[in-house]
Scaffold this motif. Structure first.
Motif, PDB file in Angstrom:
ATOM      1  N   ASP A 182      57.153 -22.808  13.581  1.00 62.89           N
ATOM      2  CA  ASP A 182      57.036 -21.353  13.398  1.00 62.89           C
ATOM      3  C   ASP A 182      57.817 -20.895  12.166  1.00 62.89           C
ATOM      4  N   ALA A 183      58.993 -21.492  11.937  1.00 59.06           N
ATOM      5  CA  ALA A 183      59.800 -21.146  10.765  1.00 59.06           C
ATOM      6  C   ALA A 183      59.066 -21.528   9.484  1.00 59.06           C
ATOM      7  N   ALA A 184      58.469 -22.709   9.462  1.00 52.59           N
ATOM      8  CA  ALA A 184      57.719 -23.143   8.282  1.00 52.59           C
ATOM      9  C   ALA A 184      56.544 -22.210   8.012  1.00 52.59           C
ATOM     10  N   MET A 185      55.867 -21.786   9.060  1.00 51.73           N
ATOM     11  CA  MET A 185      54.753 -20.852   8.898  1.00 51.73           C
ATOM     12  C   MET A 185      55.245 -19.496   8.380  1.00 51.73           C
ATOM     13  N   ALA A 186      56.398 -19.058   8.865  1.00 51.59           N
ATOM     14  CA  ALA A 186      56.959 -17.789   8.401  1.00 51.59           C
ATOM     15  C   ALA A 186      57.290 -17.864   6.910  1.00 51.59           C
ATOM     16  N   PHE A 187      57.910 -18.973   6.482  1.00 55.96           N
ATOM     17  CA  PHE A 187      58.211 -19.142   5.060  1.00 55.96           C
ATOM     18  C   PHE A 187      56.935 -19.180   4.237  1.00 55.96           C
ATOM     19  N   ALA A 188      55.905 -19.862   4.748  1.00 54.45           N
ATOM     20  CA  ALA A 188      54.634 -19.960   4.018  1.00 54.45           C
ATOM     21  C   ALA A 188      53.960 -18.601   3.866  1.00 54.45           C
ATOM     22  N   ARG A 189      54.198 -17.717   4.816  1.00 54.15           N
ATOM     23  CA  ARG A 189      53.601 -16.378   4.765  1.00 54.15           C
ATOM     24  C   ARG A 189      54.487 -15.371   4.041  1.00 54.15           C
ATOM     25  N   GLY A 190      55.610 -15.832   3.520  1.00 54.69           N
ATOM     26  CA  GLY A 190      56.489 -14.956   2.754  1.00 54.69           C
ATOM     27  C   GLY A 190      57.465 -14.161   3.602  1.00 54.69           C
ATOM     28  N   ARG A 191      57.656 -14.541   4.832  1.00 57.04           N
ATOM     29  CA  ARG A 191      58.605 -13.852   5.723  1.00 57.04           C
ATOM     30  C   ARG A 191      59.915 -14.634   5.756  1.00 57.04           C
ATOM     31  N   LYS A 192      60.714 -14.430   4.715  1.00 56.11           N
ATOM     32  CA  LYS A 192      61.945 -15.199   4.555  1.00 56.11           C
ATOM     33  C   LYS A 192      62.953 -14.935   5.672  1.00 56.11           C
ATOM     34  N   LYS A 193      63.136 -13.666   6.046  1.00 53.30           N
ATOM     35  CA  LYS A 193      64.114 -13.332   7.090  1.00 53.30           C
ATOM     36  C   LYS A 193      63.716 -13.928   8.431  1.00 53.30           C
ATOM     37  N   SER A 194      62.445 -13.841   8.768  1.00 56.04           N
ATOM     38  CA  SER A 194      61.968 -14.426  10.021  1.00 56.04           C
ATOM     39  C   SER A 194      62.148 -15.936  10.010  1.00 56.04           C
ATOM     40  N   GLY A 195      61.833 -16.553   8.871  1.00 57.00           N
ATOM     41  CA  GLY A 195      61.996 -17.998   8.749  1.00 57.00           C
ATOM     42  C   GLY A 195      63.430 -18.439   8.936  1.00 57.00           C
ATOM     43  N   LEU A 196      64.344 -17.718   8.299  1.00 57.85           N
ATOM     44  CA  LEU A 196      65.765 -18.051   8.438  1.00 57.85           C
ATOM     45  C   LEU A 196      66.258 -17.845   9.868  1.00 57.85           C
ATOM     46  N   LEU A 197      65.796 -16.780  10.503  1.00 55.45           N
ATOM     47  CA  LEU A 197      66.177 -16.517  11.888  1.00 55.45           C
ATOM     48  C   LEU A 197      65.668 -17.630  12.803  1.00 55.45           C
ATOM     49  N   LEU A 198      64.448 -18.082  12.563  1.00 50.64           N
ATOM     50  CA  LEU A 198      63.878 -19.148  13.380  1.00 50.64           C
ATOM     51  C   LEU A 198      64.577 -20.493  13.145  1.00 50.64           C
ATOM     52  N   VAL A 199      64.947 -20.773  11.908  1.00 47.01           N
ATOM     53  CA  VAL A 199      65.682 -22.019  11.630  1.00 47.01           C
ATOM     54  C   VAL A 199      67.042 -21.987  12.329  1.00 47.01           C
ATOM     55  N   GLY A 200      67.714 -20.842  12.271  1.00 47.82           N
ATOM     56  CA  GLY A 200      68.996 -20.706  12.975  1.00 47.82           C
ATOM     57  C   GLY A 200      68.845 -20.850  14.474  1.00 47.82           C
ATOM     58  N   ALA A 201      67.789 -20.264  15.015  1.00 49.99           N
ATOM     59  CA  ALA A 201      67.549 -20.371  16.451  1.00 49.99           C
ATOM     60  C   ALA A 201      67.229 -21.807  16.842  1.00 49.99           C
ATOM     61  N   ALA A 202      66.494 -22.518  15.997  1.00 45.87           N
ATOM     62  CA  ALA A 202      66.186 -23.929  16.284  1.00 45.87           C
ATOM     63  C   ALA A 202      67.466 -24.763  16.276  1.00 45.87           C
ATOM     64  N   ALA A 203      68.357 -24.461  15.345  1.00 44.34           N
ATOM     65  CA  ALA A 203      69.626 -25.200  15.278  1.00 44.34           C
ATOM     66  C   ALA A 203      70.474 -24.945  16.523  1.00 44.34           C
ATOM     67  N   LEU A 204      70.465 -23.717  16.997  1.00 39.32           N
ATOM     68  CA  LEU A 204      71.260 -23.385  18.186  1.00 39.32           C
ATOM     69  C   LEU A 204      70.590 -23.795  19.490  1.00 39.32           C
ATOM     70  N   SER A 205      69.311 -24.115  19.432  1.00 34.98           N
ATOM     71  CA  SER A 205      68.578 -24.467  20.650  1.00 34.98           C
ATOM     72  C   SER A 205      69.084 -25.747  21.294  1.00 34.98           C
ATOM     73  N   SER A 206      69.741 -26.599  20.526  1.00 36.02           N
ATOM     74  CA  SER A 206      70.286 -27.814  21.135  1.00 36.02           C
ATOM     75  C   SER A 206      71.434 -27.480  22.088  1.00 36.02           C
TER      76      SER A 206
END
Length: 64
Positions: free
Chosen positions: A20-44
């Motif tokens: 989802d983060a990669a798709m957000a970056f591809a669509r130009g949604r930088k803030k959403s992408g960064l939020l999703l990458v952070g959430a993925a990191a914390l998901s562990s």
């Protein structure tokens, strides 16, 4: 067996959030992408966080 299934579901959730983060970056949604990458990191540490953030972002986009 249940612990193994739980771990694999958590990893699937993390991978799904990263996609989802990669798709957000591809669509130009930088803030959403960064939020999703952070959430993925914390998901562990917090299982389900990535999925919750992904669903939240989809809901916010739909309500706009």
């Amino acid at each position: 067996m249940a612990n193994l299934k739980s771990k694999s579901m958590n990893k699937l959730s993390i991978v799904s959030t990263l996609v989802d983060a990669a798709m957000a970056f591809a669509r130009g949604r930088k803030k959403s992408g960064l939020l999703l990458v952070g959430a993925a990191a914390l998901s562990s540490r917090v299982p389900g966080l990535g999925t919750a953030v992904s669903l939240f972002l989809r809901l916010v986009r739909r309500l706009r």
